[in-house]
Each structure stands twice: as C-alpha cells, then as structure tokens.
Design a protein around this motif. Structure first.
Motif, PDB file in Angstrom:
ATOM      1  N   VAL A  55       0.879  -1.177   0.000  1.00 43.92           N
ATOM      2  CA  VAL A  55       0.000   0.000   0.000  1.00 43.92           C
ATOM      3  C   VAL A  55       0.914   1.223   0.000  1.00 43.92           C
ATOM      4  CG1 VAL A  55      -1.798   1.267   1.209  1.00 43.92           C
ATOM      5  CG2 VAL A  55      -1.804  -1.237   1.257  1.00 43.92           C
ATOM      6  N   THR A  56       0.968   1.931  -1.112  1.00 44.60           N
ATOM      7  CA  THR A  56       1.891   3.059  -1.265  1.00 44.60           C
ATOM      8  C   THR A  56       1.102   4.340  -1.446  1.00 44.60           C
ATOM      9  OG1 THR A  56       1.995   2.576  -3.631  1.00 44.60           O
ATOM     10  CG2 THR A  56       3.733   1.676  -2.258  1.00 44.60           C
ATOM     11  N   ARG A  57       1.653   5.413  -0.911  1.00 40.65           N
ATOM     12  CA  ARG A  57       1.030   6.732  -1.049  1.00 40.65           C
ATOM     13  C   ARG A  57       1.729   7.503  -2.153  1.00 40.65           C
ATOM     14  NH1 ARG A  57      -2.142   8.076   3.471  1.00 40.65           N
ATOM     15  NH2 ARG A  57      -2.012  10.288   2.976  1.00 40.65           N
ATOM     16  N   LEU A  58       0.971   8.129  -2.986  1.00 47.31           N
ATOM     17  CA  LEU A  58       1.532   8.902  -4.097  1.00 47.31           C
ATOM     18  C   LEU A  58       1.933  10.283  -3.579  1.00 47.31           C
ATOM     19  CD1 LEU A  58       1.780   8.642  -7.290  1.00 47.31           C
ATOM     20  CD2 LEU A  58      -0.160  10.205  -7.336  1.00 47.31           C
TER      21      LEU A  58
ATOM     22  N   ALA B 112       9.966   9.054 -11.206  1.00 48.79           N
ATOM     23  CA  ALA B 112       9.620   8.415  -9.935  1.00 48.79           C
ATOM     24  C   ALA B 112       8.295   7.655 -10.054  1.00 48.79           C
ATOM     25  CB  ALA B 112       9.516   9.467  -8.833  1.00 48.79           C
ATOM     26  N   LEU B 113       7.408   8.109 -10.900  1.00 51.05           N
ATOM     27  CA  LEU B 113       6.107   7.441 -11.058  1.00 51.05           C
ATOM     28  C   LEU B 113       6.217   6.202 -11.945  1.00 51.05           C
ATOM     29  CD1 LEU B 113       2.982   7.626 -10.583  1.00 51.05           C
ATOM     30  CD2 LEU B 113       2.893   8.870 -12.757  1.00 51.05           C
TER      31      LEU B 113
ATOM     32  N   PRO C 236      12.414   0.346 -11.291  1.00 53.31           N
ATOM     33  CA  PRO C 236      10.955   0.518 -11.408  1.00 53.31           C
ATOM     34  C   PRO C 236      10.494   1.768 -10.675  1.00 53.31           C
ATOM     35  CG  PRO C 236      11.472  -1.176  -9.805  1.00 53.31           C
ATOM     36  CD  PRO C 236      12.780  -0.775 -10.423  1.00 53.31           C
ATOM     37  N   GLY C 237       9.369   2.304 -11.121  1.00 50.87           N
ATOM     38  CA  GLY C 237       8.775   3.459 -10.468  1.00 50.87           C
ATOM     39  C   GLY C 237       7.737   3.031  -9.438  1.00 50.87           C
ATOM     40  N   LEU C 238       7.031   4.018  -8.916  1.00 43.97           N
ATOM     41  CA  LEU C 238       6.058   3.751  -7.850  1.00 43.97           C
ATOM     42  C   LEU C 238       4.940   2.830  -8.328  1.00 43.97           C
ATOM     43  CD1 LEU C 238       4.734   6.181  -5.237  1.00 43.97           C
ATOM     44  CD2 LEU C 238       3.067   5.009  -6.663  1.00 43.97           C
ATOM     45  N   ILE C 239       4.491   3.014  -9.570  1.00 40.56           N
ATOM     46  CA  ILE C 239       3.398   2.184 -10.073  1.00 40.56           C
ATOM     47  C   ILE C 239       3.830   0.723 -10.163  1.00 40.56           C
ATOM     48  CG2 ILE C 239       2.011   1.713 -12.123  1.00 40.56           C
ATOM     49  CD1 ILE C 239       1.721   4.634 -12.572  1.00 40.56           C
ATOM     50  N   ALA C 240       5.019   0.479 -10.685  1.00 41.79           N
ATOM     51  CA  ALA C 240       5.489  -0.906 -10.803  1.00 41.79           C
ATOM     52  C   ALA C 240       5.726  -1.524  -9.430  1.00 41.79           C
ATOM     53  CB  ALA C 240       6.763  -0.943 -11.641  1.00 41.79           C
ATOM     54  N   ARG C 241       6.208  -0.725  -8.479  1.00 38.22           N
ATOM     55  CA  ARG C 241       6.427  -1.259  -7.124  1.00 38.22           C
ATOM     56  C   ARG C 241       5.120  -1.567  -6.415  1.00 38.22           C
ATOM     57  NH1 ARG C 241       9.863   3.175  -6.744  1.00 38.22           N
ATOM     58  NH2 ARG C 241       8.552   4.062  -5.103  1.00 38.22           N
ATOM     59  N   SER C 242       4.025  -1.017  -6.907  1.00 34.82           N
ATOM     60  CA  SER C 242       2.708  -1.252  -6.295  1.00 34.82           C
ATOM     61  C   SER C 242       1.986  -2.425  -6.944  1.00 34.82           C
ATOM     62  CB  SER C 242       1.853   0.014  -6.415  1.00 34.82           C
ATOM     63  OG  SER C 242       2.498   1.118  -5.827  1.00 34.82           O
TER      64      SER C 242
END
Length: 576
Positions: A55-58, A66-67, A86-92
């Motif tokens: 669960v990540t916060r944008l 970064a995204l 990877p960016g935040l989307i891939a890590r999520s």
C-alpha cells in the motif's frame, strides 16, 4: 441495548470488503475530509487486504521518472551500462496506490496512472533503456476538494468502480463496526452472470443518464464480488442492487421519476401459445422488470443528499481534461519545474541529474576501459522545464457619473461586491477604476485583498459628467501593464454608455461619444478581453455600440442581479 448500525457506514464497510477482494479490479473514490471516520475506513481496508499487500502513497507533484521508473543513475555509473529501476506504479504491483488530495493531480500524471490501470504494465523506452514492468494495482483516490474548481480528473474517476462519501458518516457510527470477514473463499469464487443481469445493468445505467460504457462493466464486476462474498453460485437481485448503489448511483446524472411505476398497459399478445402468453403476462403485468426492481432497491439505500442533487440537475464532480482555474506558461524562465529537456544551460537552469542520466549509458564507449572520468558532451546537457501559473486580474471600470449615480450606482456597487468576492475565492487580482467629472481615477491597484476592494468601492462617490473615453483608456493602460507583468487581464465596464465629456475634458456628447468608440476600438485591438454591462434602467443603443467596438459581450442589467452578473462574467471571461 446496542445502537443500530448506520446505513452509510455499513455501506462503506461493504465497499472496503469488495475492494479487498480484488483491489486491482475495483479501485475506489473516497470523498471525505481528513478525520477519524476516513482513518477508520482506511485502517479497515488495510486489515482486510492479504498480508504483505503493498500500500503506497503517491507523493504530491511526483515526477515522471519516480512514477513510471527510469534510469538507476548510481547503478548505471557503477556498471557502465544502463540499469533500469521501477517506479512507484510498478512497485505497487498487486497492491493499492493511495492518492491523497487527488483533486490536485495534474492532467499528465492522471493520464499516466490511467494508462497503467488500463494496460496493467509500465513500459519505459528512454535514456538508453527499454523495459516493461507488470503493474496491476488498485487506486484509492482521496477527494478533499471544495467547490467546482477542485474536482477529480475524469479519467481516473471513471475507472474507479466504487464511489464513497464518508462525510455523511457520523462519528458515533464507528462503534457499530462489524468484525472482519474471511475473504479467502470469496477471492477464489467465480459466480455466474446470467444474461438478463447484464441487460438489466446496461438498461439501468442508461436510465440514470450514465454515458460511460465502463460503468456497467464495473457494476457487473462488483456484483460478482458481492455474490462471491455471500457464497452464491450466480448473481441475484441483491447483488445487482448492491452494485448499482455503489457503482451506478454515484455516477447518475438524472433520476427516473417513474422508476418503480409499472407499465401502464401491457403490449398485446402476439403469440397463440398459451404458455408464452402466460409468461408475457407475468413479465408485463404484475412483476416489474429486473432493472425496475434493482432501481427500487437502490432508491432505498441512496446516500443522503444524492437524490436531491440529481433532482436539481447536478451531475458527478469530475474535472474534464483541459479545465482548470488558471493556465500555465510552459516557456517561463521561472516557476515550478515540470521536467527537463535538451538545451543550452546559458538559456536555462541546468538539470544536473537529468544530464547525468543522459550521459551515463554512453560512458563505456566514450572513456574506454581504463579511464575513470565521466565524459559529458553537449548532447547530454539538459535544462529544466518551468511552468508559471498565469494569474488573472479583473479590472472593474465603473461609471460613477451623475446619470449612473441617479439610476443604478448603488445597485451596481452591490453587484460589483459580489464579483469581487468571486474573484477573491479564485485568488484572482482585482482593480477598480472609476470615472466621473472630467477624469478617471485608479481607486484600487491590483490586489487580492477583498477588504481593500470593498473599502474602495464603498467610498466611491457619484455625480458629475461621464468621461467614458478616459475611463476606457485608464482601464486599457492598466490591462497592458498587467500583461507586461505576465498576468492576463479582463475589463468589466459598468456604464450606461451616455458619454458627455470628451477626451480633451471639454463637454459635448458628439465628441465624447466618438472618443469613447475610439478608445473601445483601441482596447479591442490590444486583445483585451472585456464585458460591457449596461447599468441603465433600459438597454441603451450607445452601450451596445460600445460593446461592439470593444469586441466584448454586452449584458443589459435592468435588474442588478448579482448571481446573473456573476454567471455572465464567468462565461465572458473564464479564469485563466
């Protein structure tokens, strides 16, 4: 004796369960101010998710690299070859992305997130790397917007299946929270969808005025989850009703007035078979259709205020692409950085990290095997792209002459005060120019202070001649100064159009009228947006001709209706 569960909180808890069954297949919009109710709902959802679910916060204002991901600069410099991260989307992937203050997302970021939701992957092809990361994730949009200017991006709101309004949940409702259910069986179940269920959902969406084709598909998906939660092998009316209440009702643009009324006359039978006639009688006579039954069930569980909003003709709160309070200048020399581009650092601010990213993939070729220095060429140089919000200045040019004072000046002051408050809410600058006697005076320099603006307007005296040309020219000079300062300007001219003082200060209607038309044409030639408000008791041809010369919209104001005036100003001079 325990308190009865609150209906809105019960529905919110059901939504949390449905999201937890398949986060990537649902996504949710949560409209709520920060507070214990929203935190309780978020904690409940986290507890329902499988252990280890990311669960990540944008972060606000997140950059594209970064995204979406990009070049891992330290690893690339160490390895001497491009290394992707990877960016935040891939890590999520497999989890949930929480977007606080989603109403402030930029259109570009919203579009990139929407693309990730559609494709379930992130592709990167830049900085010497070409890679693809899986990115199947759910989205939680926290909507804290106030007013029409702060609404969710339509592209994301349309892709979120569930729409909740937690502001209607009282704090005391949290005491009635039910225990967490076990969702393992529901995640594995695959309930059957009868053909008539899909037809009913599509018909219901059409009756509610929902134009999106995505909404019925999401409603069927949520109905299947609801059936799986109840352990049913196929959908029934209760599943469709729950899906319609959570997915379709918040998107409704209208509400059918005859929703639960039975058809007035059944169609005549056209078949001879008795069995078929009996079936037709059952369907068209006593039993309402499936979408009617679902709509009746939804009407009983609508969120407070939703039905009144629909009957008032108000649609969902979403932001269309391109809408906004103010525009932006992409070629600005100062402002907020929004990325980088190739360029000469002498003509912009050097973007050091982006320059290193551009140079890193080529180091092995440039420096050979033994040399350790970093080699950067002119093609690697990057400079920052800056955007600056374009502010708007609204210039009120008010006729305070004797004729205006006798007829409408007091009412015009009230209308202008309403417009001043509107400009203050939008954080626009306002200025006030008054013309009477033989001159025009700048009573209020451009400011955001509503108090100063009201004080200047309250002290505005009335009487004397009408130097209309001087007033228009003063407003035009101020508008030009605002443009030179990088702001857009709009002139609101409140007058009856009956000029009687020429530009030279000499009395005479003929010359004064000619000077006013000449000043109006000059204002139009400079490209200044304007609105002419005729303050006379009866519409004047002189004011209408003045508006035509000024290339401005003409608005007669026989009644000083502030609300009507505000609407007209919005249409004639949209912000930004």
């Amino acid at each position: 004796m325990s308190a009865a569960p609150d209906a809105a909180w019960t529905q919110a808890c059901l939504a949390a369960v449905l999201v937890a069954i398949d986060p990537a297949g649902t996504s949710v919009v949560v409209r709520s101010r920060p507070g214990p109710v929203r935190e309780a709902w978020l904690d409940r959802l986290r507890a329902l998710l499988p252990e280890g679910t990311p669960v990540t916060r944008l972060p606000p204002g997140i950059a594209d690299d970064a995204l979406l991901g990009g070049l891992d600069l330290p690893a690339t410099l160490r390895a001497g070859q491009p290394v992707a991260q990877p960016g935040l989307i891939a890590r999520s992937h497999g989890g949930v992305v929480v977007v606080p203050m989603a109403e402030r997302l930029s259109p570009g970021t919203a579009a990139r997130i929407a693309q990730g939701l559609d494709t379930g992957a992130v592709e990167i092809a830049r900085d010497g790397i070409a890679t693809r990361h899986p990115a199947r994730f759910g989205l939680m949009l926290l909507d804290e917007g106030e007013g029409e200017d702060e609404t969710l991006p339509a592209c994301l709101a349309d892709r979120a299946a569930l729409h909740l309004d937690l502001d209607a949940v009282p704090l005391g409702a949290l005491a009635t929270t039910q225990p967490l259910p076990d969702l393992m069986a529901a995640r594995a179940a695959r309930p059957e969808v009868p053909p008539e269920a899909a037809e009913a959902v599509c018909a219901l969406a059409s009756r509610l005025g929902i134009a999106s084709l995505r909404a019925p598909l999401l409603a069927l998906r949520v109905a299947r989850m609801h059936a799986a939660l109840a352990g049913r092998a196929a959908l029934d009316d209760s599943d469709l009703a729950a899906a319609a209440a959570l997915v379709l009702a918040p998107r409704a643009c209208t509400w059918p007035s005859d929703a639960i009324e039975a058809p007035s006359e059944p169609p005549p039978p056209d078949r001879d078979e008795a069995g078929a006639a009996d079936q037709d009688d059952d369907r068209n006579g006593d039993d309402p259709s499936l979408d009617d039954r679902v709509l009746a069930a939804v009407a009983a569980s609508l969120p407070p205020g939703l039905l009144a909003r629909l009957l008032a003709g108000e649609g969902p709160r979403t932001r269309s692409p391109g809408a906004g309070r103010a525009g932006a200048s992409a070629s600005a020399q100062s402002g907020r950085p929004v990325g980088a581009r190739p360029g000469d650092p002498r003509r912009g601010r050097l973007a050091l990290i982006e320059t290193l990213r551009a140079a890193a993939p080529w180091q092995r070729l440039r420096r050979g095997g033994a040399e350790a220095r970093l080699r950067i060429t002119a093609d690697d140089l990057r400079i920052r792209r800056l955007v600056r919000k374009r502010e708007t200045t609204t210039i009120f040019a008010v006729d305070a002459s004797g004729s205006a004072a006798l007829e409408r000046l007091a009412e015009a002051k009230g209308a202008v005060e309403s417009l001043l408050a509107e400009c203050y809410v939008r954080r626009d600058r306002v200025a006030l120019v008054a013309f009477r006697g033989r001159n025009a005076d700048l009573l209020l320099a451009p400011t955001r202070s509503l108090v100063r603006a009201k004080r200047a307007l309250a002290s505005l005296p009335g009487g004397g001649g009408t130097p209309l040309a001087a007033g228009i020219e003063a407003a035009g000079r101020l508008a030009a100064a605002e443009r030179r300062a990088g702001r857009s300007a709009t002139v609101l001219l409140l007058t009856d159009g009956r000029a009687n003082i020429a530009r030279s200060g000499a009395p005479g209607r003929a010359q004064a009228g000619a000077d006013a038309l000449s000043a109006a044409k000059a204002l139009a030639a400079e490209g200044t947006r304007a609105l002419v408000i005729d303050t006379a008791a009866r519409p004047q041809d002189l004011a209408r001709a003045l508006a035509a010369a000024m290339a401005a919209r003409y608005l007669a104001m026989p009644q000083a209706d502030a609300a009507r005036l505000t609407r007209a100003v919005r249409e004639a001079a949209p912000p930004g």
